[in-house]
Design a protein around this motif. Structure first.
Motif, PDB file in Angstrom:
ATOM      1  N   THR A 106      59.180  65.849  93.672  1.00 11.13           N
ATOM      2  CA  THR A 106      58.355  64.648  93.786  1.00 11.13           C
ATOM      3  C   THR A 106      57.335  64.751  94.903  1.00 11.13           C
ATOM      4  OG1 THR A 106      60.222  63.364  92.993  1.00 11.13           O
ATOM      5  CG2 THR A 106      58.435  62.142  94.015  1.00 11.13           C
ATOM      6  N   ARG A 109      53.718  68.069  96.474  1.00 13.08           N
ATOM      7  CA  ARG A 109      52.273  67.935  96.447  1.00 13.08           C
ATOM      8  C   ARG A 109      51.711  67.346  97.736  1.00 13.08           C
ATOM      9  NH1 ARG A 109      48.454  64.208  95.898  1.00 13.08           N
ATOM     10  NH2 ARG A 109      46.592  64.641  94.683  1.00 13.08           N
ATOM     11  N   ASP A 605      43.682  58.445  83.138  1.00 15.55           N
ATOM     12  CA  ASP A 605      44.302  59.776  83.119  1.00 15.55           C
ATOM     13  C   ASP A 605      43.572  60.747  84.035  1.00 15.55           C
ATOM     14  OD1 ASP A 605      41.968  59.985  81.723  1.00 15.55           O
ATOM     15  OD2 ASP A 605      42.815  61.052  79.994  1.00 15.55           O
ATOM     16  N   LEU A 609      45.039  61.889  92.143  1.00  6.11           N
ATOM     17  CA  LEU A 609      46.029  60.841  92.396  1.00  6.11           C
ATOM     18  C   LEU A 609      45.421  59.633  93.090  1.00  6.11           C
ATOM     19  CD1 LEU A 609      48.949  59.875  92.330  1.00  6.11           C
ATOM     20  CD2 LEU A 609      49.353  61.133  94.452  1.00  6.11           C
ATOM     21  N   ARG A 612      43.914  57.259  90.471  1.00  6.28           N
ATOM     22  CA  ARG A 612      44.920  56.503  89.725  1.00  6.28           C
ATOM     23  C   ARG A 612      45.653  55.501  90.628  1.00  6.28           C
ATOM     24  NH1 ARG A 612      48.677  60.158  88.307  1.00  6.28           N
ATOM     25  NH2 ARG A 612      47.621  61.968  89.175  1.00  6.28           N
ATOM     26  N   ASP A 636      48.347  57.963  83.780  1.00 11.74           N
ATOM     27  CA  ASP A 636      49.164  59.169  83.925  1.00 11.74           C
ATOM     28  C   ASP A 636      50.118  58.936  85.090  1.00 11.74           C
ATOM     29  OD1 ASP A 636      50.264  61.615  84.456  1.00 11.74           O
ATOM     30  OD2 ASP A 636      48.371  62.680  84.714  1.00 11.74           O
ATOM     31  N   THR A 638      52.141  60.835  86.735  1.00 11.53           N
ATOM     32  CA  THR A 638      52.504  61.960  87.599  1.00 11.53           C
ATOM     33  C   THR A 638      52.260  61.637  89.068  1.00 11.53           C
ATOM     34  OG1 THR A 638      51.860  63.478  85.823  1.00 11.53           O
ATOM     35  CG2 THR A 638      52.159  64.413  88.022  1.00 11.53           C
ATOM     36  N   ASP A 639      53.310  61.642  89.868  1.00  8.41           N
ATOM     37  CA  ASP A 639      53.255  61.386  91.308  1.00  8.41           C
ATOM     38  C   ASP A 639      52.714  60.003  91.658  1.00  8.41           C
ATOM     39  OD1 ASP A 639      54.267  63.857  91.801  1.00  8.41           O
ATOM     40  OD2 ASP A 639      52.365  64.773  92.365  1.00  8.41           O
ATOM     41  N   ASP A 661      58.851  56.464  88.181  1.00  9.26           N
ATOM     42  CA  ASP A 661      59.780  57.094  89.119  1.00  9.26           C
ATOM     43  C   ASP A 661      59.560  56.616  90.551  1.00  9.26           C
ATOM     44  OD1 ASP A 661      61.145  58.658  87.275  1.00  9.26           O
ATOM     45  OD2 ASP A 661      59.697  60.292  87.406  1.00  9.26           O
TER      46      ASP A 661
END
Length: 870
Positions: A106, A109, A605, A609, A612, A636, A638-639, A661
């Motif tokens: 997680t 990055r 998307d 990061l 988003r 999206d 992700t992260d 998450d």
């Protein structure tokens, strides 16, 4: 019996908190100080404890409500730690220490640059001083800056802790409205003159203010940088810096301003965090409307739901209801006109003036209490002379005698007023019955709100056609609204001339910031104008497009003031690099209109990061369901940390089948909604905001995947370490101002815990240090330098390899060396720009990394292997 013991324990904890705060209020042995302080706090509570709700006084209801019943907490945004808070906990910890695979996956990055993500964060404005001790708060006219100062003052001065605001209880507020302090052009007050400058009639004991500020117990509220002339703001900053140099330690500082009154870094070098009050979100508007109608009495109840429906259906009116002032006017006009609302800002102001000037006394069957009857038009023509004088002279207050003189000079040109024969009676009527003016002191006069001053000054300037005066102030923040409103007052040919002149000023601007400001003023003036020729409109939009995309968050927010027209100028994601995409999304996300959603959805998307993250942080500004269906569902994940501000937003995630998450839960999410969301998501990362002692944390206990937990609780909240998920791989934990009842000792049940953040927690007592030393799995620790002084002799934490130390001017590094003898990495975070002597760190033979953001001395004493990262 078990319940009785729990209740007794909670009562004892609450009593201990109150007792500690009372002891803090008595730092000086002189009993006169304590006696005076009680009188002073009572005076402040009475003076600032009520809130004017605009329009209420038209309906035989109280125009003012107790502030603790009427205050509406608003959000503020700005550059800050945001979602990287918990990530920073692991910074400096070697990857070999992170055995948990989920944790690594997680957060890998973020390890190289933990502050890069989530540069824009949202906080509750009245809780911002918990974390940041110095804040420059920006906000538009009517956004609630002064009301926030009132609320903070009340919370500090209250006899009992205000729910959710205990962190201020026991502090001594000093309210310093700059418009009053500089009304005669005199020097800003010395500390000893704070009370007299703020018109407090109480005589303080000699040296009392100095003793309070020297003890670090003050709450200094400097209201209205924008309300003093631009030429005087440098002097105000010097005055403020002198105060900080003498009394910066421990005190809390809030300075307020309109958004463009001072440049972005105006106080950054003095340790101030910049925040901007956000427009009211849909939930906040709903709450305000409900409270307004409750305050207005039983006769208003039937208008509440129709108005809420109108605000949702009519985007033009909904766009105006973005701050408490405008919401109050809209509520009053909606009831006054029996369910009908004017369209557009100019019509709204004109209707409000009519309501205040002509209908106020008539609706209340007051007759002519002043013995003077003047029509609406006659009153406006006199009052706008005062507005004109104040604006031209860069003031918001005027001496009463000067105001009388200006009115008397205007009376001969107004036949109705001239017929009265007595200028003093005319002035008294305007002051007492117009509803537009008030007397903050016996010697001064001001408008009830700056917005009315700007509106009437613009009207007078247009009637005189002082276009040269308008254009010459195009780059002056105090004139921005005046110029926009002038476009609304002007006839079509006059409006075209004004707008063309603004373009000429933009051409000759000496910097991009000034050019952008003038172009945005011109662009927003289009929405105020009754009629604009197509070629002028196209030219303004074309010229504004030349400063697109914005280059910074500040430029983005300034550009957003141009409204929906800006959306057509912004480029799509395929034409932008990551920084430009972020700034374009910031701009669009501050245009609170359904028209912004299709543009924002195009970035859902985006690979960056930050882009988003900005999309998810913007959710509270829009309708929860519409935004979720247009934007959130397309993101999206992700992260991406999902910010969930309220129950409606939690419900949308569940309805759409989204299971993030990483979650941040806002204060408005109920315990029931929290339990449902956590059960469905079982997140890996969780930041939980809670204010007040009514909340429960029991929903955490069943989590199975949680790696990082940030708990943001008010200091009155009672909770237990048993609420933490012992079965989860919890590796990093940030504790709040309210510790678990059992202290730290029960954290040993968390077998994976290696990173602990205590810098927002209460001071670490000797007992707490002993408990902390027993947690032998801890490798990374974040604390405040003030905690070091309380560690007992002989206590060491050999297991801790990385320390993040937040400090003021001179951290006691020798104590740190004795406490952490095997330290390998030290991260110094200063609350000021003082130089730090690090020679004492020579006593750490294993030190390998020293990370800092300020100047160091004594580095020649450090071992050669130490890497200094700035």
């Amino acid at each position: 019996m078990a319940r009785t013991l729990v209740e007794q324990s909670r009562g004892q904890a609450d009593l201990a908190t109150k007792t500690d705060a009372l002891l803090d209020r008595l730092p000086h042995p002189d009993a006169r100080d304590a006696a005076f302080e009680r009188r002073y706090l009572s005076h402040l509570a009475a003076k600032h404890g009520r809130l004017t709700i605009y329009g209420i006084d038209l309906y035989r209801s109280e125009a003012e409500w107790p502030l603790d019943m009427a205050y509406l907490s608003l959000e503020a945004t700005g550059s800050g730690e945001g979602a990287a808070d918990a990530i920073r906990l692991a910074t400096g910890a070697g990857r070999e220490e992170m055995a948990d695979a989920a944790w690594l996956a997680t957060f890998t990055r973020h390890q190289t640059d933990p502050t890069a993500a989530y540069r824009t964060r949202s906080v509750r404005a009245d809780l911002a001083l918990v974390e940041h001790h110095r804040i420059l708060l920006r906000g538009q006219a009517g956004s609630g800056k002064t009301t926030l100062s009132q609320w903070l003052t009340l919370a500090a001065a209250a006899e009992e802790p205000v729910e959710g605001m205990t962190y201020l209880w026991g502090r001594v507020p000093f309210v310093l409205p700059l418009r009053a302090l500089t009304r005669h052009g005199e020097r800003l007050p010395a500390v000893a003159d704070f009370l007299s400058a703020a018109d407090c009639p109480l005589p303080a004991p000699d040296g009392w203010i100095d003793r309070v500020l020297s003890a670090g117990r003050g709450l200094v509220l400097v209201d209205g940088i924008d309300e003093i002339p631009e030429a005087e703001r440098g002097r105000a900053r010097t005055w403020l810096r002198d105060l900080l140099a003498a009394y910066g330690e421990g005190n809390r500082w809030l300075v307020t301003s309109r958004p463009t009154a001072v440049r972005d870094d105006w106080l950054a070098g003095d340790g101030f965090t910049e925040l901007t009050l956000s427009p009211m979100a849909r939930a906040e508007v709903t709450t305000f409307v409900q409270r307004w109608h409750r305050a207005a009495g039983p006769g208003a109840a039937s208008y509440e739901q129709p108005l809420l429906d109108a605000l949702r259906a009519n985007e033009d009116i909904g766009r105006l209801a973005t701050n408490p002032l405008m919401c109050g006017l809209i509520c009053a006009l909606h009831r006054d006109r029996r369910g009908f609302l004017p369209r557009g800002r100019k019509s709204l102001y004109e209707a409000a003036l009519s309501m205040l000037l002509e209908r106020r006394d008539r609706e209340r069957d007051m007759g002519s209490p002043s013995g003077v009857e003047l029509s609406e038009d006659a009153q406006i023509r006199l009052i706008q002379r005062l507005a004109y004088w104040l604006t031209v002279n860069g003031r918001t207050q005027i001496d009463r005698e000067r105001a009388k003189t200006i009115t008397a000079e205007a009376i001969p040109a107004v036949p109705e007023a001239h017929a009265v024969g007595d200028p003093d009676k005319v002035f008294a009527h305007l002051l007492q019955r117009s509803g537009l003016l008030r007397e903050p002191t016996a010697e001064t006069v001001e408008f009830v709100h700056r917005t009315f001053q700007d509106f009437l000054a613009a009207k007078h300037l247009v009637e005189r056609w002082d276009i040269g005066l308008l254009v010459s102030h195009a780059g002056d923040d105090q004139w921005e609204d005046v110029i926009r409103m002038a476009a609304g007052h002007a006839r079509p040919r006059e409006c075209d001339e004004l707008l063309r002149e603004l373009l000429t000023v933009a051409d000759s601007a000496d910097g991009r910031a000034t050019q952008l400001r003038v172009l945005v003023v011109a662009a927003t003036a289009l929405d105020h104008a009754t009629e604009v020729s197509p070629d002028v409109r196209e030219e303004i939009l074309a010229r504004t497009a030349e400063v697109v995309p914005p280059r910074s968050p500040e430029e983005a927010r300034a550009l957003a003031a141009g409204g929906r027209a800006v959306l057509h100028l912004l480029n799509g994601p395929g034409d932008l690099d990551a920084p430009d995409a972020l700034h374009s999304v910031i701009a669009a996300s501050h245009i609170v209109s359904g028209a912004a959603l299709p543009y924002l959805a195009r970035f859902a998307d985006h690979p960056d990061l930050d882009v988003r993250s900005q999309l998810i942080w913007a959710w509270p500004r829009f309708d929860p369901q519409e935004y979720a269906e247009e934007v959130v569902v397309r993101l999206d994940p992700t992260d991406l940390r999902y910010f969930v501000p309220g129950d409606e937003h939690a419900g949308e995630l569940l309805r759409l089948g989204l299971r993030p998450d990483l979650l941040e839960i806002g204060e408005r999410v109920s315990d029931e909604a929290l339990a449902r969301l956590l059960t469905a998501c079982d997140p890996v990362f969780l930041r939980l905001r809670r204010a007040g002692k009514q909340h429960s944390l029991t929903a955490l206990a069943g989590l199975t995947r949680l790696s990082s937990l940030v708990i943001g609780l008010n200091s009155t909240t009672v909770w237990s370490a048993a609420d933490l998920p012992a079965g989860a791989p919890l590796a990093a934990l940030e504790l709040p101002a309210a510790w678990p009842q059992e202290g730290l000792r029960h954290l040993e049940r968390l077998e994976h815990l290696h990173t602990l953040n205590l810098w927002r927690s209460p001071l670490l007592t000797a007992g707490a240090w002993v408990q902390l030393a027993a947690l032998t799995r801890i490798r990374t620790l974040r604390i405040d330098c003030n905690d070091l002084a309380f560690c007992p002799d002989g206590v060491t934490l050999d297991n801790v390899k990385t320390v993040h130390l937040t400090h003021d001017n001179h951290p006691e590094l020798d104590r740190l060396v004795r406490l952490f003898p095997t330290l390998e990495a030290l991260h110094l975070t200063a609350r000021s720009e003082e130089t730090v002597d690090v020679a004492a760190l020579a006593g750490l033979p294993g030190l390998r990394i020293l990370r800092t953001g300020h100047e160091l001395t004594g580095t020649e004493h450090l071992p050669p292997a130490v890497e200094i990262i700035t």
